[in-house]
Motif scaffolding. Structure first.
Motif, PDB file in Angstrom:
ATOM      1  N   GLY A  20       0.821  -1.308  -0.011  1.00 58.76           N
ATOM      2  CA  GLY A  20       0.004  -0.073   0.110  1.00 58.76           C
ATOM      3  C   GLY A  20       0.809   1.348   0.122  1.00 58.76           C
ATOM      4  N   VAL A  21       2.145   1.270   0.062  1.00 56.68           N
ATOM      5  CA  VAL A  21       3.158   2.322  -0.082  1.00 56.68           C
ATOM      6  C   VAL A  21       3.343   2.756  -1.559  1.00 56.68           C
ATOM      7  CG1 VAL A  21       5.241   2.989   0.622  1.00 56.68           C
ATOM      8  CG2 VAL A  21       4.189   1.593   2.351  1.00 56.68           C
ATOM      9  N   TRP A  22       3.326   4.143  -1.613  1.00 57.82           N
ATOM     10  CA  TRP A  22       3.599   4.547  -2.892  1.00 57.82           C
ATOM     11  C   TRP A  22       4.930   4.371  -3.203  1.00 57.82           C
ATOM     12  CZ3 TRP A  22       0.417   5.378  -6.878  1.00 57.82           C
ATOM     13  CH2 TRP A  22      -0.816   5.581  -6.587  1.00 57.82           C
ATOM     14  N   ARG A  23       5.481   3.897  -4.292  1.00 60.33           N
ATOM     15  CA  ARG A  23       6.917   3.836  -4.921  1.00 60.33           C
ATOM     16  C   ARG A  23       6.994   4.309  -6.156  1.00 60.33           C
ATOM     17  NH1 ARG A  23       9.647   0.303  -1.378  1.00 60.33           N
ATOM     18  NH2 ARG A  23       8.432  -0.639   0.385  1.00 60.33           N
ATOM     19  N   VAL A  24       8.336   4.257  -6.378  1.00 59.65           N
ATOM     20  CA  VAL A  24       8.763   5.011  -7.663  1.00 59.65           C
ATOM     21  C   VAL A  24       9.363   3.599  -8.656  1.00 59.65           C
ATOM     22  CG1 VAL A  24      10.069   6.728  -8.914  1.00 59.65           C
ATOM     23  CG2 VAL A  24       9.253   7.235  -6.480  1.00 59.65           C
ATOM     24  N   ASP A  25       8.894   3.514  -9.408  1.00 63.89           N
ATOM     25  CA  ASP A  25       9.518   2.440 -10.510  1.00 63.89           C
ATOM     26  C   ASP A  25      10.484   3.284 -11.366  1.00 63.89           C
ATOM     27  OD1 ASP A  25      10.245   0.561 -12.146  1.00 63.89           O
ATOM     28  OD2 ASP A  25       8.151   0.475 -13.179  1.00 63.89           O
ATOM     29  N   LEU A  26      11.851   3.187 -10.845  1.00 62.68           N
ATOM     30  CA  LEU A  26      12.612   3.984 -11.534  1.00 62.68           C
ATOM     31  C   LEU A  26      12.793   3.875 -12.922  1.00 62.68           C
ATOM     32  CD1 LEU A  26      15.520   3.515  -8.641  1.00 62.68           C
ATOM     33  CD2 LEU A  26      14.087   5.676  -8.981  1.00 62.68           C
ATOM     34  N   TYR A  27      13.264   4.802 -13.610  1.00 60.50           N
ATOM     35  CA  TYR A  27      13.445   4.711 -15.170  1.00 60.50           C
ATOM     36  C   TYR A  27      14.935   4.008 -15.323  1.00 60.50           C
ATOM     37  CZ  TYR A  27       9.897   8.185 -16.229  1.00 60.50           C
ATOM     38  OH  TYR A  27       8.784   8.779 -16.576  1.00 60.50           O
ATOM     39  N   THR A  28      15.916   3.986 -14.356  1.00 61.12           N
ATOM     40  CA  THR A  28      16.987   3.483 -14.469  1.00 61.12           C
ATOM     41  C   THR A  28      16.881   1.926 -14.254  1.00 61.12           C
ATOM     42  OG1 THR A  28      17.367   3.734 -12.254  1.00 61.12           O
ATOM     43  CG2 THR A  28      18.293   5.395 -13.600  1.00 61.12           C
ATOM     44  N   ASN A  29      15.686   1.339 -13.877  1.00 61.27           N
ATOM     45  CA  ASN A  29      15.463   0.002 -13.882  1.00 61.27           C
ATOM     46  C   ASN A  29      15.245  -0.576 -15.224  1.00 61.27           C
ATOM     47  OD1 ASN A  29      15.794  -0.016 -11.333  1.00 61.27           O
ATOM     48  ND2 ASN A  29      13.550   0.040 -10.719  1.00 61.27           N
TER      49      ASN A  29
END
Lengths: 376, 207
Positions: free
Chosen positions: A256-265
């Motif tokens: 339920g926590v907002w996370r960031v799907d990194l572009y560097t992934n």
């Protein structure tokens, strides 16, 4: 001859297990003192300053190992490019036709934006010089996420420089030596990056936790400021990173926590670009910055409030004025924030060193005059 | 290749010619799964069970830290090699050199991986001390007992790592990443069993 014969301490039997335990306890105490004395959490230049020599040696050994692998990989990619050149060329031609429309629109918007900046006499951030480096060593564990890159102070790098690649933000330089720098990834547990949501301009703090998806904390705004797929950019707050660097997209985790799907992934972090951006001290001269007008001074005055709601509207107007001034001139926000609570006094003269007050557009500094002439 | 019926015996080795004796030692080293003796006295020294494994662990750490992206978006694993040594060394023999070497290796990891100084020193010492305390209960037990004890040691190491990281940074590390590195480190149980087999089980003079 048996062990202990003709030895001066033949009757002295050391309890080796207890001796080892005492030694282990002593080393634990030394380690605990080192751990407590380490200032890594502060992320200042001195905390990594004593590791420069070690980083140089480690980077050389890893460079020896990675160079043959990169050589083979480059040759393999070259062979692949050769066999797929025709089909790739066809796709690229189609993309060029599509992108030419965006290029023309970009040029028009850029010119229009430049004229607006001149008309409003807005202060923009200067161009940031950058250099390219290769990642030679990486630490991917949950407790530490950082990299060694093969560029250092000999190329002008300094502590705090942001690091990006072709996808987005990678991290920042936390340790420098003449040839090698250590980059703290945004996924490290001590990494904190001020970010904003591109769609709603909401601010948040991206906190690394050792995984590939950093958390978004302290999200300001209502419940609708964040949606799945929103683009996350650096906000520039705090002056560590320049504003507008692409970071990733918002995702809600299973917890339920907002996370960031990194572009560097999206790809391996091989070649990186180090921006020689230090902080707000790199911006133009302080006098020039303080003479920049606020947006609220240039915009037309809001309509007069009714007598019944005079005091609440006045307070909200002053609050919005403060918010607008902080967004228009973030560098001077620290100096002007105390005065935002009270009515801002009118300046007496330009030469007065105290009471920094923005001047109207007609009294723009000399550096902006030619631009205003051409824009007008 | 020597025939099995010509297998040399240790009692008759003294009467052999030098070349035959050399062949016999080579046969024992190759086909009897025994360690060739080093040194003039034929005693396993600290370099055999302390320095060479430590060097190998450091080299493996450096090699696996090389930035080599693999296919399908995978990366090289990053196990904590000194954990295997911190568990195996107290079982082989209590030694004053071992904790000192572990402290040096912990400092190496702190510098190499950019951890706060003392982070890996404390964690490795905790594993070493715990194994030293329960040494007498593990030595001589079945292999599964050793594997279970090593699993507990790995769990202790990473639990302590999570606690220290939380104290240092105020952020709990992502547990999925912790389990990934924990699994990679647990796979070094093969390395632990090889060390115990070479220096504990097959060398009676060592005890």
């Amino acid at each position: 001859m048996r062990y202990g014969d003709n030895q001066p301490f033949e009757h002295l039997k050391l309890p080796i297990t207890w001796g080892v335990m005492i030694l282990v306890a002593a080393i634990c105490v030394v380690g605990a003192l080192m751990f407590l004395g380490d200032r890594r959490g502060g992320l200042d230049a001195a905390s990594y300053g004593n590791r420069a020599g070690f980083d140089r040696a480690a980077a050389k050994s890893n460079n020896l190992l990675s160079t043959p692998a990169h050589f083979v990989s480059d040759r393999t990619n070259g062979i692949e490019d050769y066999f797929f050149a025709v089909s790739e060329n066809r796709v690229l031609k189609q993309k060029i036709v599509e992108l030419e429309k965006y290029r023309d629109a970009y040029r028009q918007a850029k010119e229009l934006n430049r004229r607006y900046e001149v008309l409003l006499n807005l202060r923009t951030e200067p161009e940031v010089e950058s250099i390219t480096a290769r990642s030679v060593s990486v630490s991917r564990g949950p407790f530490n996420n950082n990299r060694l890159i093969d560029a250092g102070t000999s190329k002008g790098l300094a502590f705090g420089n942001p690091v990006i690649n072709e996808h987005g933000l990678v991290g920042r330089v936390v340790g420098v030596s003449p040839d090698v720098s250590r980059v703290l990834m945004v996924t490290d547990v001590v990494s904190r990056v001020p970010v904003m949501v591109a769609r709603t301009d909401a601010r948040a703090m991206m906190v690394g936790d050792g995984g590939g998806f950093p958390r978004l904390e302290f999200v300001r705004g209502g419940p609708d400021v964040l949606k799945k797929g929103d683009q996350i950019l650096t906000s520039g707050d705090g002056g560590i990173f320049p504003r507008g660097l692409p970071v990733g997209e918002a995702r809600r985790g299973v917890d339920g926590v907002w996370r960031v799907d990194l572009y560097t992934n999206r790809g391996p972090i091989d070649l990186v670009k180090v921006l020689k951006f230090k902080d707000f001290t790199q911006l133009p001269r302080a006098e020039e910055v303080l003479r920049t007008p606020l947006v609220t001074d240039l915009l037309p005055a809001p309509p007069a409030p009714s007598a019944a709601s005079h005091s609440p509207s006045a307070s909200s107007a002053s609050a919005s004025s403060g918010a607008a001034s902080s967004s228009a001139a973030p560098a001077s926000s620290s100096s002007t924030s105390p005065s935002s609570a009270v009515p801002r006094p009118r300046p007496a003269a330009m030469s007065q060193p105290v009471a920094p007050r923005p001047q109207p557009a007609t009294e723009a500094p000399a550096s902006a005059s030619p631009a205003s002439v051409s824009g007008g | 290749m020597l025939a099995p019926q010509r297998r040399p015996r240790s009692s008759s080795t003294r009467s052999m010619t030098p070349s035959a004796s050399r062949r016999a030692r080579l046969y024992k080293a190759l086909f009897e799964n025994r360690t060739p003796r080093r040194g003039s006295g034929g005693i396993v020294g600290p370099q055999d069970w302390l320095f060479y494994p430590a060097l190998m662990a450091i080299l493996a750490t450096v090699v696996l830290a090389t930035d080599l992206p693999l296919s399908f978006g995978l990366d090289l694993p990053e196990p904590v090699w000194p954990v295997a040594l911190a568990f195996a060394w107290p079982l082989i023999r209590p030694s004053f050199i071992a904790p000192l070497l572990l402290g040096v290796m912990g400092l190496f990891l702190d510098y190499f991986w950019g951890a706060p100084l003392g982070f890996y020193v404390i964690s490795l010492m905790a594993v070493h001390a715990a194994t030293l305390l329960i040494r007498s209960y593990i030595v001589g037990q079945d292999t599964w007992v050793v594997i279970g004890a090593y699993s507990l040691a790995v769990l202790l190491f990473f639990t302590l790592g999570v606690v220290l990281t939380t104290l240092d940074s105020g952020v709990v590390p992502r547990l999925i990443s912790v389990f990934e590195q924990m699994f990679a480190t647990w796979c070094l149980v093969v390395f632990v069993l090889i060390l115990l087999d070479r220096f504990l089980n097959s060398d009676v003079r060592f005890n």
